[in-house]
Design a protein around this motif. Sequence first.
Motif, short mmCIF file in Angstrom:
data_model
loop_
_atom_site.label_atom_id
_atom_site.label_comp_id
_atom_site.label_asym_id
_atom_site.label_seq_id
_atom_site.Cartn_x
_atom_site.Cartn_y
_atom_site.Cartn_z
N GLY A 193 0.81 -1.21 0.00
CA GLY A 193 0.00 0.00 0.00
C GLY A 193 0.84 1.26 0.00
N VAL A 194 1.89 1.27 0.81
CA VAL A 194 2.78 2.43 0.87
C VAL A 194 3.50 2.60 -0.46
CG1 VAL A 194 4.83 3.40 1.99
CG2 VAL A 194 3.08 2.23 3.36
N HIS A 195 3.97 1.50 -1.01
CA HIS A 195 4.67 1.53 -2.30
C HIS A 195 3.78 2.12 -3.39
CE1 HIS A 195 6.36 -0.03 -6.07
NE2 HIS A 195 7.53 -0.09 -5.44
N ALA A 196 2.53 1.64 -3.45
CA ALA A 196 1.62 2.11 -4.50
C ALA A 196 1.30 3.59 -4.33
CB ALA A 196 0.33 1.28 -4.46
N ASP A 197 1.09 4.03 -3.09
CA ASP A 197 0.79 5.44 -2.85
C ASP A 197 1.96 6.33 -3.24
OD1 ASP A 197 -1.76 4.96 -1.94
OD2 ASP A 197 -1.19 4.89 0.17
N LEU A 198 3.17 5.89 -2.94
CA LEU A 198 4.34 6.70 -3.29
C LEU A 198 4.55 6.75 -4.79
CD1 LEU A 198 6.91 5.69 -0.50
CD2 LEU A 198 5.72 7.87 -0.77
N VAL A 199 4.31 5.64 -5.47
CA VAL A 199 4.43 5.65 -6.93
C VAL A 199 3.47 6.66 -7.53
CG1 VAL A 199 4.03 4.28 -9.01
CG2 VAL A 199 5.33 3.30 -7.12
N ARG A 200 2.24 6.70 -7.01
CA ARG A 200 1.27 7.68 -7.51
C ARG A 200 1.73 9.11 -7.23
NH1 ARG A 200 -2.53 3.67 -5.87
NH2 ARG A 200 -2.70 4.57 -3.77
N ALA A 201 2.48 9.29 -6.17
CA ALA A 201 2.93 10.64 -5.79
C ALA A 201 4.01 11.18 -6.72
CB ALA A 201 3.43 10.63 -4.35
N THR A 202 4.59 10.34 -7.57
CA THR A 202 5.65 10.82 -8.46
C THR A 202 5.15 11.84 -9.48
OG1 THR A 202 5.34 8.92 -9.93
CG2 THR A 202 7.02 8.72 -8.20
N VAL A 203 3.82 11.94 -9.64
CA VAL A 203 3.29 12.96 -10.55
C VAL A 203 3.47 14.35 -9.96
CG1 VAL A 203 1.64 11.37 -11.58
CG2 VAL A 203 0.94 12.77 -9.63
N ARG A 204 3.78 14.43 -8.64
CA ARG A 204 4.07 15.71 -7.98
C ARG A 204 5.49 15.61 -7.40
NH1 ARG A 204 -0.68 13.97 -6.09
NH2 ARG A 204 0.18 13.57 -4.02
N PRO A 205 6.50 15.67 -8.25
CA PRO A 205 7.87 15.36 -7.81
C PRO A 205 8.45 16.32 -6.78
CG PRO A 205 7.87 16.29 -10.02
CD PRO A 205 6.44 16.01 -9.68
N LEU A 206 7.87 17.51 -6.62
CA LEU A 206 8.41 18.46 -5.65
C LEU A 206 7.69 18.37 -4.30
CD1 LEU A 206 8.98 21.63 -7.86
CD2 LEU A 206 10.59 19.82 -7.25
N SER A 207 6.64 17.57 -4.22
CA SER A 207 5.94 17.39 -2.95
C SER A 207 6.76 16.48 -2.05
CB SER A 207 4.56 16.78 -3.19
OG SER A 207 4.69 15.43 -3.62
N PRO A 208 6.55 16.51 -0.73
CA PRO A 208 7.29 15.61 0.16
C PRO A 208 7.15 14.14 -0.24
CG PRO A 208 6.23 17.31 1.45
CD PRO A 208 5.73 17.48 0.05
N ALA A 209 5.94 13.73 -0.60
CA ALA A 209 5.75 12.34 -1.00
C ALA A 209 6.44 12.05 -2.33
CB ALA A 209 4.26 12.02 -1.11
N GLY A 210 6.38 13.02 -3.26
CA GLY A 210 7.05 12.84 -4.54
C GLY A 210 8.56 12.77 -4.39
N VAL A 211 9.12 13.63 -3.54
CA VAL A 211 10.56 13.60 -3.27
C VAL A 211 10.95 12.25 -2.68
CG1 VAL A 211 12.38 14.56 -1.81
CG2 VAL A 211 10.82 16.09 -3.03
N THR A 212 10.15 11.77 -1.73
CA THR A 212 10.43 10.48 -1.11
C THR A 212 10.43 9.37 -2.16
OG1 THR A 212 9.51 11.14 1.02
CG2 THR A 212 9.59 8.78 0.56
N ALA A 213 9.42 9.36 -3.01
CA ALA A 213 9.33 8.32 -4.03
C ALA A 213 10.55 8.33 -4.94
CB ALA A 213 8.05 8.51 -4.84
N LEU A 214 10.94 9.49 -5.41
CA LEU A 214 12.06 9.58 -6.34
C LEU A 214 13.37 9.19 -5.66
CD1 LEU A 214 11.10 12.84 -8.24
CD2 LEU A 214 10.84 10.48 -9.01
N ARG A 215 13.53 9.59 -4.41
CA ARG A 215 14.77 9.25 -3.70
C ARG A 215 14.85 7.76 -3.36
NH1 ARG A 215 16.35 14.26 0.39
NH2 ARG A 215 16.89 15.72 -1.28
N LEU A 216 13.69 7.10 -3.33
CA LEU A 216 13.67 5.65 -3.11
C LEU A 216 13.71 4.88 -4.43
CD1 LEU A 216 11.07 5.30 -0.20
CD2 LEU A 216 13.56 5.46 -0.06
N GLY A 217 13.89 5.59 -5.52
CA GLY A 217 14.02 4.93 -6.81
C GLY A 217 12.73 4.41 -7.39
N LEU A 218 11.60 4.98 -6.97
CA LEU A 218 10.29 4.49 -7.44
C LEU A 218 9.86 5.22 -8.72
CD1 LEU A 218 8.43 4.24 -4.02
CD2 LEU A 218 9.81 2.52 -5.19
#
Length: 216
Positions: free
Chosen positions: A191-216
Motif C-alpha cells: 500500500g505504501v509503495h503504491a501510494d508513493l508511486v502515484r505521488a511521483t506525478v508531484r515530484p516536488l511534494s514531500p511524497a514525490g521527493v520520497t518516491a524519487l529518492r527511493l528509486g520508485l
Amino acid sequence: MFRLIQLQAQHGVPRIGIDPDGYGSERAALARYRETPDTFSGIGRFDPAGRLAEIIMDTVCGPPGDCPDPAVVVNAVTFQRLCDNHSFGLEVLTLPELALHLGVVVRMAPAMARSGRHAAPDESHSASNRIAREFSAHVDDPVWRMELCAELARTPAAVNGLLIGVGALSHRDVLDLYPALCALGTQLPGGVHADLVRATVRPLSPAGVTALRLGL
C-alpha cells in the motif's frame, strides 16, 4: 509560523486554502482553530521560506453533535474528520493517504485530556517520530529496513516519519545512501509503495521527493 487552513475539493482535486493570520506556536493556532472548528480543516505549519511543511488536524470527530470518539480518517470528498462509527459506509482516506494526496505530511494534533492538558501522543505519532529521527543513521542497515517495513505494515500512519526522514537527507546523503534507499523502495509494504508511486506525478511534494529518492 502556523496558519489555519481549509481543505476543499475542486473537480476531485484537493485544494488548500490558507487564512492570512499567522500564529507563533502550534498551541496558539490550535486554540484559535478550536474556537471556530466548522470554518477550518486544521492548521498548517510553514517553514521559514513560507512553504507548507505540515498539516495538523484536530482529533475531534467532525459531524454535528458531541461525538466522544476520536477522528481516525477523513471523508474522501469533503475532508471532514470522522471516527470509525461516522465513517462507516463512506469513502474515506487515512492520514497517510491524505498526506500522499496533498503532497505534505499530515498528522493529528495532540488530543486534549479532560483536565485540559495534552494527552500522550498515540502509537503512530511515536513511531513516526522514531522513524524520522533514526532514518539517516540506519537506512543502510538491512535489519533496520526490515523492521521499518514491518512498522509501516503494522502502523500505516507512521509513513509520515518516512516522508520526514527521506526529505531531511542532503543531496550528498542521497548519493551516498542511494543503494540502500532503492533497496528500501523495493521492500515497502504494497500500500505504501503504491501510494508513493502515484505521488511521483508531484515530484516536488514531500511524497514525490520520497518516491524519487527511493528509486520508485
